[in-house]
Design a protein around this motif. Structure first.
Motif, PDB file in Angstrom:
ATOM      1  N   ILE A 347      33.627  35.923  39.660  1.00 43.24           N
ATOM      2  CA  ILE A 347      33.805  34.773  38.316  1.00 43.24           C
ATOM      3  C   ILE A 347      34.494  34.110  39.103  1.00 43.24           C
ATOM      4  N   CYS A 348      34.126  33.196  38.097  1.00 50.50           N
ATOM      5  CA  CYS A 348      35.283  31.640  38.422  1.00 50.50           C
ATOM      6  C   CYS A 348      34.924  31.176  37.221  1.00 50.50           C
ATOM      7  N   HIS A 349      35.332  30.309  37.278  1.00 50.25           N
ATOM      8  CA  HIS A 349      35.293  29.226  35.387  1.00 50.25           C
ATOM      9  C   HIS A 349      34.328  28.684  35.283  1.00 50.25           C
ATOM     10  N   THR A 350      33.070  28.837  35.996  1.00 46.91           N
ATOM     11  CA  THR A 350      31.704  28.480  35.360  1.00 46.91           C
ATOM     12  C   THR A 350      30.862  29.862  35.124  1.00 46.91           C
ATOM     13  N   ASP A 351      31.462  30.879  35.570  1.00 48.45           N
ATOM     14  CA  ASP A 351      30.861  32.251  35.683  1.00 48.45           C
ATOM     15  C   ASP A 351      31.206  32.884  34.077  1.00 48.45           C
ATOM     16  N   TRP A 352      32.265  32.805  33.710  1.00 47.70           N
ATOM     17  CA  TRP A 352      33.297  33.168  33.169  1.00 47.70           C
ATOM     18  C   TRP A 352      31.983  33.706  31.327  1.00 47.70           C
ATOM     19  N   ASN A 353      32.019  32.734  30.747  1.00 46.65           N
ATOM     20  CA  ASN A 353      30.839  32.646  29.771  1.00 46.65           C
ATOM     21  C   ASN A 353      29.461  33.662  29.733  1.00 46.65           C
ATOM     22  N   LEU A 354      29.252  33.502  30.735  1.00 40.41           N
ATOM     23  CA  LEU A 354      27.607  34.381  31.348  1.00 40.41           C
ATOM     24  C   LEU A 354      28.349  35.794  31.329  1.00 40.41           C
ATOM     25  N   MET A 355      29.459  36.323  31.754  1.00 39.85           N
ATOM     26  CA  MET A 355      29.201  37.508  32.082  1.00 39.85           C
ATOM     27  C   MET A 355      30.603  37.940  31.463  1.00 39.85           C
ATOM     28  N   SER A 356      30.381  37.141  30.091  1.00 40.29           N
ATOM     29  CA  SER A 356      31.458  37.880  28.903  1.00 40.29           C
ATOM     30  C   SER A 356      29.940  37.843  28.043  1.00 40.29           C
ATOM     31  N   SER A 357      28.565  36.989  28.079  1.00 40.84           N
ATOM     32  CA  SER A 357      27.575  37.936  27.160  1.00 40.84           C
ATOM     33  C   SER A 357      26.770  38.989  27.510  1.00 40.84           C
ATOM     34  N   ILE A 358      27.193  38.671  28.633  1.00 35.30           N
ATOM     35  CA  ILE A 358      26.543  39.854  29.542  1.00 35.30           C
ATOM     36  C   ILE A 358      27.173  41.529  29.169  1.00 35.30           C
ATOM     37  N   GLU A 359      28.370  40.787  29.477  1.00 27.43           N
ATOM     38  CA  GLU A 359      29.495  42.682  28.155  1.00 27.43           C
ATOM     39  C   GLU A 359      28.912  42.756  26.647  1.00 27.43           C
ATOM     40  N   ARG A 360      28.959  41.906  26.483  1.00 31.78           N
ATOM     41  CA  ARG A 360      28.741  42.253  25.590  1.00 31.78           C
ATOM     42  C   ARG A 360      27.481  42.315  25.116  1.00 31.78           C
ATOM     43  N   TYR A 361      26.084  42.003  25.870  1.00 35.72           N
ATOM     44  CA  TYR A 361      24.485  42.224  25.979  1.00 35.72           C
ATOM     45  C   TYR A 361      24.898  44.211  26.271  1.00 35.72           C
ATOM     46  N   LEU A 362      25.748  44.832  26.885  1.00 33.47           N
ATOM     47  CA  LEU A 362      25.423  45.967  27.453  1.00 33.47           C
ATOM     48  C   LEU A 362      26.466  46.234  26.824  1.00 33.47           C
ATOM     49  N   LYS A 363      27.486  45.920  25.666  1.00 38.77           N
ATOM     50  CA  LYS A 363      28.270  47.127  24.694  1.00 38.77           C
ATOM     51  C   LYS A 363      29.089  47.633  26.102  1.00 38.77           C
ATOM     52  N   GLN A 364      29.806  46.960  27.219  1.00 40.01           N
ATOM     53  CA  GLN A 364      30.843  47.812  28.112  1.00 40.01           C
ATOM     54  C   GLN A 364      31.441  46.532  27.713  1.00 40.01           C
ATOM     55  N   ARG A 365      32.422  47.534  28.691  1.00 44.08           N
ATOM     56  CA  ARG A 365      33.657  45.871  29.091  1.00 44.08           C
ATOM     57  C   ARG A 365      33.462  46.856  31.390  1.00 44.08           C
ATOM     58  N   PHE A 366      34.038  45.179  31.681  1.00 44.77           N
ATOM     59  CA  PHE A 366      33.923  45.824  33.047  1.00 44.77           C
ATOM     60  C   PHE A 366      34.911  45.971  33.744  1.00 44.77           C
ATOM     61  N   GLU A 367      35.834  46.700  34.613  1.00 41.45           N
ATOM     62  CA  GLU A 367      36.979  47.090  35.352  1.00 41.45           C
ATOM     63  C   GLU A 367      37.381  45.536  35.419  1.00 41.45           C
ATOM     64  N   ARG A 368      38.405  45.151  35.870  1.00 43.06           N
ATOM     65  CA  ARG A 368      38.923  44.100  36.097  1.00 43.06           C
ATOM     66  C   ARG A 368      39.935  44.591  36.916  1.00 43.06           C
ATOM     67  N   ARG A 369      39.023  43.660  38.574  1.00 46.35           N
ATOM     68  CA  ARG A 369      39.928  44.506  40.044  1.00 46.35           C
ATOM     69  C   ARG A 369      40.607  42.670  40.433  1.00 46.35           C
ATOM     70  N   THR A 370      41.720  43.499  41.252  1.00 46.00           N
ATOM     71  CA  THR A 370      42.297  42.070  42.007  1.00 46.00           C
ATOM     72  C   THR A 370      42.645  42.448  43.180  1.00 46.00           C
ATOM     73  N   ILE A 371      42.286  41.563  44.450  1.00 47.58           N
ATOM     74  CA  ILE A 371      42.041  41.921  45.916  1.00 47.58           C
ATOM     75  C   ILE A 371      43.665  41.012  46.031  1.00 47.58           C
ATOM     76  N   LYS A 372      45.104  42.070  46.543  1.00 46.73           N
ATOM     77  CA  LYS A 372      46.245  41.213  46.656  1.00 46.73           C
ATOM     78  C   LYS A 372      46.359  40.242  47.762  1.00 46.73           C
ATOM     79  N   GLU A 373      45.563  40.704  48.359  1.00 46.72           N
ATOM     80  CA  GLU A 373      45.883  39.791  50.138  1.00 46.72           C
ATOM     81  C   GLU A 373      44.746  38.045  49.134  1.00 46.72           C
ATOM     82  N   LEU A 374      43.892  37.868  48.430  1.00 46.68           N
ATOM     83  CA  LEU A 374      43.079  36.830  48.400  1.00 46.68           C
ATOM     84  C   LEU A 374      43.014  36.374  46.478  1.00 46.68           C
ATOM     85  N   LYS A 375      44.368  37.151  45.884  1.00 48.45           N
ATOM     86  CA  LYS A 375      44.382  36.536  44.895  1.00 48.45           C
ATOM     87  C   LYS A 375      44.500  35.791  44.391  1.00 48.45           C
ATOM     88  N   GLY A 376      43.713  35.164  43.600  1.00 52.95           N
ATOM     89  CA  GLY A 376      43.465  32.753  43.561  1.00 52.95           C
ATOM     90  C   GLY A 376      44.062  33.246  42.261  1.00 52.95           C
TER      91      GLY A 376
END
Length: 441
Positions: A347-376
């Protein structure tokens, strides 16, 4: 036990031969009313066993008392949205019909037209895609007046691909028949209109809602700064996750080809599948993945339906799908038949709103994950908004206290040290952009 159903003994023999013991929920719910001849609308997730839920009642009806052995006509029609799904369904029909006289045939694009026309005169069950079948209907090769059972499988996807008119025309060409309509999602107004037109007094069976994705599939998101960062994340996931087979989904053919090229250059055994590929290449890609000759398939949504590959346990959304239904179909590739799977969306800034709308559609919250070596830098708009408010509040307080001191402090700060410019990277990762100095500076 399948013996609980009033199935023909030859079908029960095939079921036993295939080691089918306990029916899945969709089979247990759909087979009895289908055997009674009722029209059905069934909503069940991908990988739930719904193919057997319509194939067994269909075969049972055609077998009847066994006196129709000499009839040579199309008595059942199964419509599917893609060639891959049609091929898969043909194999399932042949497996369940192995101890019967019933013959099935396949009609999809990319095959010899005259050979298909000749074949259709020698089968009982026709399996195909709407577009190609309409071509045969226009050529006078498709007699459907003796069809007894009509099946729409993946009906929601069929409408998404623009086959609504073709599917309804084929339904109208059939003689008096039973209709079984299956879909993975509830669909929109188009599907409701289709249900009203092709089903008569149907029984509705909702075996799952869209929020009930495969229980064995973990769903995660990883934030990214730009497409180049996403490519780095794909490399890391494919190198560090444990999986037998993986699919990376993109929204465009261009991005699929680019990503495929980078993976192959890095030594990854991969193949690419999208709408520009001809039937031979599409079949080769899926066969190689099934056989294990490649471990990674880079694909657009053309592969989101009709792809049943054993051991597929990692799905990466390089681009977020454009709708909640498409997300369901992509993620439905993994965690099937009780297996475990992992679905990661980048998810980059252009994907966030779409991702959030899919979360609402599914009535779920996706697990947030960070890869330490590639944290942006980008961590989502909420975090940025919160930090921005805090910074703004602090600045305002300082200026209000003593504007002259603030000005003096600003002078003491002086220019930035040489050799340490502040930069951002463009959205596609192609070029650095100089960051504008804030007004306060």
């Amino acid at each position: 036990m399948f013996a609980q159903f009033a199935l023909h003994e030859r079908l029960l023999k095939a079921v036993a031969e295939l080691n089918f013991v306990e029916p899945t929920p969709v089979q247990a719910a759909a087979i009895p009313p289908a055997l009674e001849g009722k029209d059905l609308r069934v909503i069940a997730q991908t990988g739930s066993g719904k193919t057997a839920a319509f194939v067994l009642p269909l075969l049972n009806r055609l077998l009847g008392d066994g006196n129709s052995k000499q009839r040579l006509s199309i008595r059942a029609l199964i419509l599917l949205p893609t060639r891959e799904l049609a091929q898969q369904t043909l194999k399932e029909v042949e497996r369940f019909a192995q101890f019967t006289f019933l013959k099935a045939g396949l009609v999809t694009g990319g095959e010899d037209f005259k050979v298909q026309a000749a074949m259709m005169r020698k089968i009982d069950i026709l399996i195909g895609t709407p577009g190609r079948l309409i071509e045969h209907a226009n050529a006078g090769n498709l007699p459907l007046d003796e069809v007894e059972v009509l099946v729409f499988d993946e009906a929601d996807r069929m409408l998404d691909m623009g086959f609504a008119e073709d599917a309804q025309r084929l339904a109208e060409a059939c003689g008096p028949h039973q209709t079984l309509l299956f879909s993975a999602t509830t669909g929109g107004n188009g599907l409701r209109e289709m249900v009203a037109k092709v089903l008569k007094d149907p029984q509705h069976l909702m075996l799952n809602s869209v929020s009930q994705l495969n229980e064995g599939t973990r769903q995660q998101i990883i934030t990214a700064d730009h497409n180049y960062h996403k490519e780095q994340l794909v490399d890391w996931l494919l190198a560090n996750e444990t999986y037998d087979k993986a699919i990376v989904f993109t929204n465009t053919r261009v991005q699929a080809d680019r990503l495929y090229g980078k993976l192959v250059a890095a030594g990854v055994k991969a193949f690419v599948l999208h709408g520009e590929k001809d039937q031979k290449d599409r079949k080769l890609a899926i066969d190689r993945l099934r056989q294990g000759a490649v471990k990674v398939l880079v694909a657009t949504d053309v592969a989101a339906r009709g792809l049943d590959v054993e051991g597929l346990d990692l799905v990466i959304n390089f681009d977020m799908p454009r709708s909640g239904d498409e997300y369901v179909h992509r993620i439905g590739r993994t965690g099937r038949a009780g297996g475990e799977g992992l679905a990661v969306s980048l998810i980059c800034h252009t994907d966030w709103n779409l991702m959030s709308s899919i979360e609402r559609y599914l009535k779920q919250r996706f697990e947030r994950r960070t890869i330490k070596e590639l944290k942006g830098i980008y961590q989502g708009p909420k975090n940025l908004k919160a930090s921005g408010k805090a910074a703004g509040s602090k600045k305002k307080k300082t200026d209000k206290k003593d504007p002259k001191k603030a000005t003096a402090s600003k002078r003491k700060t002086g220019p930035r040290p040489a050799g340490k410019p502040s930069v951002l990277v463009s959205a596609d990762g192609s070029a650095p952009l100089k960051r504008k100095k804030p007004a306060a500076e």
